[in-house]
Design an enzyme around this catalytic site. Structure first.
Site, mmCIF file in Angstrom:
data_model
loop_
_atom_site.group_PDB
_atom_site.id
_atom_site.type_symbol
_atom_site.label_atom_id
_atom_site.label_comp_id
_atom_site.label_asym_id
_atom_site.label_seq_id
_atom_site.Cartn_x
_atom_site.Cartn_y
_atom_site.Cartn_z
ATOM 1 N N ASP A 13 1.053 -1.492 0.383
ATOM 2 C CA ASP A 13 0.072 -0.173 0.013
ATOM 3 C C ASP A 13 0.856 1.113 0.022
ATOM 4 O OD1 ASP A 13 -1.979 -1.932 -0.315
ATOM 5 O OD2 ASP A 13 -2.366 -1.584 2.164
ATOM 6 N N GLY A 40 -4.837 -4.250 -3.969
ATOM 7 C CA GLY A 40 -5.488 -3.463 -4.222
ATOM 8 C C GLY A 40 -4.910 -2.172 -4.482
ATOM 9 N N HIS A 41 -4.671 -1.625 -5.706
ATOM 10 C CA HIS A 41 -3.757 0.077 -6.394
ATOM 11 C C HIS A 41 -5.022 0.523 -6.615
ATOM 12 C CE1 HIS A 41 -0.610 -3.093 -7.030
ATOM 13 N NE2 HIS A 41 -0.992 -3.577 -5.821
ATOM 14 N N GLN A 223 1.921 -6.478 -2.905
ATOM 15 C CA GLN A 223 2.304 -6.266 -1.770
ATOM 16 C C GLN A 223 3.585 -5.441 -1.757
ATOM 17 O OE1 GLN A 223 1.432 -9.985 -3.507
ATOM 18 N NE2 GLN A 223 -0.369 -8.474 -2.692
HETATM 19 P P1 GDP Z 1 -0.684 0.691 -3.916
HETATM 20 O O1 GDP Z 1 -1.324 -1.379 -2.682
HETATM 21 O O2 GDP Z 1 0.646 0.631 -3.804
HETATM 22 O O3 GDP Z 1 -1.270 1.278 -5.042
HETATM 23 O O4 GDP Z 1 -1.716 1.366 -2.619
HETATM 24 P P2 GDP Z 1 -2.755 1.394 -1.961
HETATM 25 O O5 GDP Z 1 -3.940 2.288 -3.350
HETATM 26 O O6 GDP Z 1 -2.874 0.530 -1.316
HETATM 27 O O7 GDP Z 1 -2.512 3.303 -0.915
HETATM 28 C C1 GDP Z 1 -2.679 3.915 -1.138
HETATM 29 C C2 GDP Z 1 -3.010 5.367 -1.254
HETATM 30 O O8 GDP Z 1 -2.483 6.091 -0.710
HETATM 31 C C3 GDP Z 1 -4.242 5.072 -2.464
HETATM 32 O O9 GDP Z 1 -5.588 5.839 -1.739
HETATM 33 C C4 GDP Z 1 -3.761 6.514 -3.050
HETATM 34 O O10 GDP Z 1 -4.619 6.906 -3.556
HETATM 35 C C5 GDP Z 1 -3.149 7.180 -1.862
HETATM 36 N N1 GDP Z 1 -2.019 8.394 -2.401
HETATM 37 C C6 GDP Z 1 -0.495 7.510 -3.382
HETATM 38 N N2 GDP Z 1 0.109 8.558 -3.596
HETATM 39 C C7 GDP Z 1 -0.947 9.658 -2.573
HETATM 40 C C8 GDP Z 1 -0.371 11.043 -2.309
HETATM 41 O O11 GDP Z 1 1.151 10.954 -2.268
HETATM 42 N N3 GDP Z 1 -0.321 11.375 -1.105
HETATM 43 C C9 GDP Z 1 -1.825 11.001 -0.854
HETATM 44 N N4 GDP Z 1 -2.459 12.029 0.240
HETATM 45 N N5 GDP Z 1 -2.200 10.478 -1.112
HETATM 46 C C10 GDP Z 1 -1.809 9.212 -2.016
HETATM 47 P P1 IMO Z 2 -1.038 -4.325 -2.535
HETATM 48 O O1 IMO Z 2 -0.490 -4.667 -3.525
HETATM 49 C C1 IMO Z 2 -1.027 -4.277 2.407
HETATM 50 C C2 IMO Z 2 -0.764 -8.554 3.622
HETATM 51 C C3 IMO Z 2 -2.340 -8.837 3.949
HETATM 52 C C4 IMO Z 2 -1.462 -9.852 4.981
HETATM 53 C C5 IMO Z 2 -0.767 -10.720 4.231
HETATM 54 C C6 IMO Z 2 -0.781 -12.414 3.842
HETATM 55 O O2 IMO Z 2 -1.792 -3.365 -2.236
HETATM 56 O O3 IMO Z 2 0.239 -3.657 -1.943
HETATM 57 P P2 IMO Z 2 -2.637 -12.919 1.974
HETATM 58 O O4 IMO Z 2 -4.321 -12.732 1.850
HETATM 59 O O5 IMO Z 2 -1.698 -12.262 0.887
HETATM 60 O O6 IMO Z 2 -1.677 -13.864 2.281
HETATM 61 O O7 IMO Z 2 -2.479 -11.787 3.328
HETATM 62 O O8 IMO Z 2 -0.104 -9.978 3.529
HETATM 63 N N1 IMO Z 2 -1.304 -7.914 2.224
HETATM 64 C C7 IMO Z 2 -0.796 -7.085 1.274
HETATM 65 N N2 IMO Z 2 -1.136 -5.768 2.962
HETATM 66 N N3 IMO Z 2 -1.094 -3.906 0.952
HETATM 67 C C8 IMO Z 2 -1.148 -5.485 -0.571
HETATM 68 O O9 IMO Z 2 -1.405 -5.870 -1.069
HETATM 69 C C9 IMO Z 2 -1.285 -6.549 0.610
HETATM 70 N N4 IMO Z 2 -1.309 -7.690 -0.106
HETATM 71 C C10 IMO Z 2 -1.574 -8.726 1.100
HETATM 72 O O10 IMO Z 2 -3.043 -8.299 4.748
HETATM 73 O O11 IMO Z 2 -1.230 -9.440 6.396
HETATM 74 MG MG MG Z 3 -2.763 -0.764 -1.894
#
Ligand code: GDP
Ligand code: IMO
Ligand code: MG
Length: 427
Positions: A13, A40-41, A223
């Site tokens: 994340d 979840g991207h 991840q």
């Molecule tokens: P990912 O799994 O690495 O793609 O990241 P996620 O989407 O799960 O979580 C990142 C969150 O941060 C999302 O809600 C993005 O919209 C948000 N985000 C990304 N870059 C920035 C930033 O520079 N500032 C803020 N405030 N939000 C950001």
């Molecule tokens: P993105 O791509 C954050 C974490 C789960 C749990 C562990 C194992 O959005 O960064 P799993 O379901 O993979 O067997 O769970 O890994 N986890 C993540 N945490 N971002 C993710 O993906 C994750 N994918 C798995 O929360 O701790």
């Molecule tokens: Mg994510």
């Protein structure tokens, strides 16, 4: 032209979706190479706001071919829904392709993920319960069913008959739950096969062709490094490799081809699920960060654990992945904080270490050693030039750069594409 791997450098994340969407505007191919719909991207761009679980974040770029690589485990129901959601919102999905070697998540994987977590009780891993662990277990155990198997109904039935028998024994005899119906699962997966057939193919050739044309290829990590089954906080990890090394395997690319490895770091730390997190803040600062940043899981909605930037873990991440550069995201979240801390070592019984230990028991015992820096306490979300950042923000970035031992290529100060400061060139 470079092949750039975009890698989560912490516990996931970090904002990989935003960075890939941004860089994909110049890419010919974007490949997701690991994980499954545990990812979840989030992408926010002129098309709107999207939360992608399987489809590469390059799908919004009109010229980019998007590949779900062999290293991804695919829940076909989730993928079909994701395709349909994008179609509904007029995002072109005709450039999407799926490796015929990618494994499928089957109904028993999802069931077993939940049942195994229940059985672990107090020692639950906090998985996303999407069936990821059981699907990768079957891949290693040679019990998996691959997307390529969907094209031959006889092969599928034969394989499924054997595997379902085996899984039903486990479901009924170990967990005492109802068996799955071979007929129902077979019919369902035949339907999925029909729906996904236009997308499934041998994808490594497509990559080779793009490289021969000297085009930019992005490898989209899922991840984060500290969730890697080898180098993460095992057993509190995921089941496939989110590392740069995993990118070659999961995309079907030979290792000599990767030219840049971009580590995506949040300006602080978060983690969802169980397992050690040395800098976790279980106080009002942690809660403040969670609320300011809305740190709730993109896939499960669970609150993310929040804490200070951990430079010990970050440096380890750089070393294991070979980052050639870093993207620091969510710097704007720190706008409100008067003082900032960075963890520069771990301490136990008067002894300080600067390396990331392999044992979770050790990690649990260590206390973080912090360095303090002043905050900037002014909004930075609209700043587009590095020099325009407040001096305190530049000091913070400079210190991170020093500690993680790789140059900062870009800084993200908001979730949209334009809220990005390019500090040094990526290539
Ligand atoms: P990912 O799994 O690495 O793609 O990241 P996620 O989407 O799960 O979580 C990142 C969150 O941060 C999302 O809600 C993005 O919209 C948000 N985000 C990304 N870059 C920035 C930033 O520079 N500032 C803020 N405030 N939000 C950001
Ligand atoms: P993105 O791509 C954050 C974490 C789960 C749990 C562990 C194992 O959005 O960064 P799993 O379901 O993979 O067997 O769970 O890994 N986890 C993540 N945490 N971002 C993710 O993906 C994750 N994918 C798995 O929360 O701790
Ligand atoms: Mg994510």
């Amino acid at each position: 032209m470079p092949v750039i791997a975009v890698i989560g450098a912490q516990w996931g994340d970090e904002g990989k979706g935003k960075i890939v969407d941004l860089l994909a505007q110049k890419a010919a191919v974007v490949v997701r190479f690991s994980g499954g719909d545990n990812a979840g991207h989030t992408v926010i761009n002129p098309h709107g706001e999207f939360k992608l679980h399987l489809i590469p974040s390059g799908i919004f770029s009109p010229h980019a071919v998007c590949i779900i690589g062999n290293g991804v485990v695919i829940n076909p129901a989730v993928l079909i829904d994701e395709i349909e959601q994008l179609d509904k919102r007029s995002v072109d999905t005709t450039r999407l392709f799926i490796s015929d070697r990618a494994h499928l998540i089957m109904p028993y994987h999802v069931l077993l993920d939940g049942l195994e977590e229940q059985l672990r009780a107090g020692k639950a891993l906090g998985t996303t319960r999407k069936g990821i662990g059981p699907a990768f277990t079957d891949k290693a155990a040679r019990l998996g069913i691959r997307t390529g198997d969907l094209s031959d109904k006889e092969v599928l039935l034969e394989r499924l008959r054997f595997v379902i028998d085996y899984k039903n024994t486990i479901l009924t005899k170990i967990y005492g739950v109802s068996p799955l119906s071979l007929d129902e699962v077979y019919r369902q997966y035949c339907q999925y096969g029909k729906r996904l057939a236009p997308y499934i193919r041998e994808t490594t050739i497509m990559l080779e062709e793009a490289l021969n044309r000297d085009e930019v290829v992005l490898l989209e990590g899922a991840q984060g490094t500290l969730l890697d089954p080898d180098f993460g906080t095992y057993p509190y990890t995921t089941s496939s490799s989110p590392l740069a090394g995993g990118a070659c395997l999961g995309a079907g690319l030979n290792p000599t081809k990767i030219s840049r490895i971009l580590g995506v770091f949040k300006a602080y730390c978060t983690r969802v699920g169980s397992g050690p997190m040395p800098t976790e803040l279980k106080d009002e600062t942690g809660e403040l960060i969670r609320e300011l940043a809305h740190e709730y899981g993109t896939t499960t909605g669970r609150p993310r654990r929040c804490g200070w930037f951990d430079a010990v873990a970050a440096r380890f991440s750089t070393r294991i992945n070979g980052f050639t550069g870093a993207a620091i995201t969510r710097l704007d979240i720190l706008d409100a904080l008067p003082r900032l801390k960075i963890c520069v070592g771990y301490k136990l019984d008067g002894e300080t270490i600067e390396h990331f230990p392999g044992s979770v028991a050790a990690l649990d015992r260590y206390q973080p050693v912090y360095e303090e820096l002043p905050g900037w306490q002014t909004p930075i979300s609209n700043i587009q030039q590095y020099e325009q950042l407040p001096i305190e923000a530049r000091q913070y970035i400079a210190r991170l750069e020093e500690l993680i031992s790789c140059p900062v290529n870009l800084i993200s100060v908001g979730s949209s594409r334009e809220q990005t400061i390019f500090k040094t060139p990526i290539f």
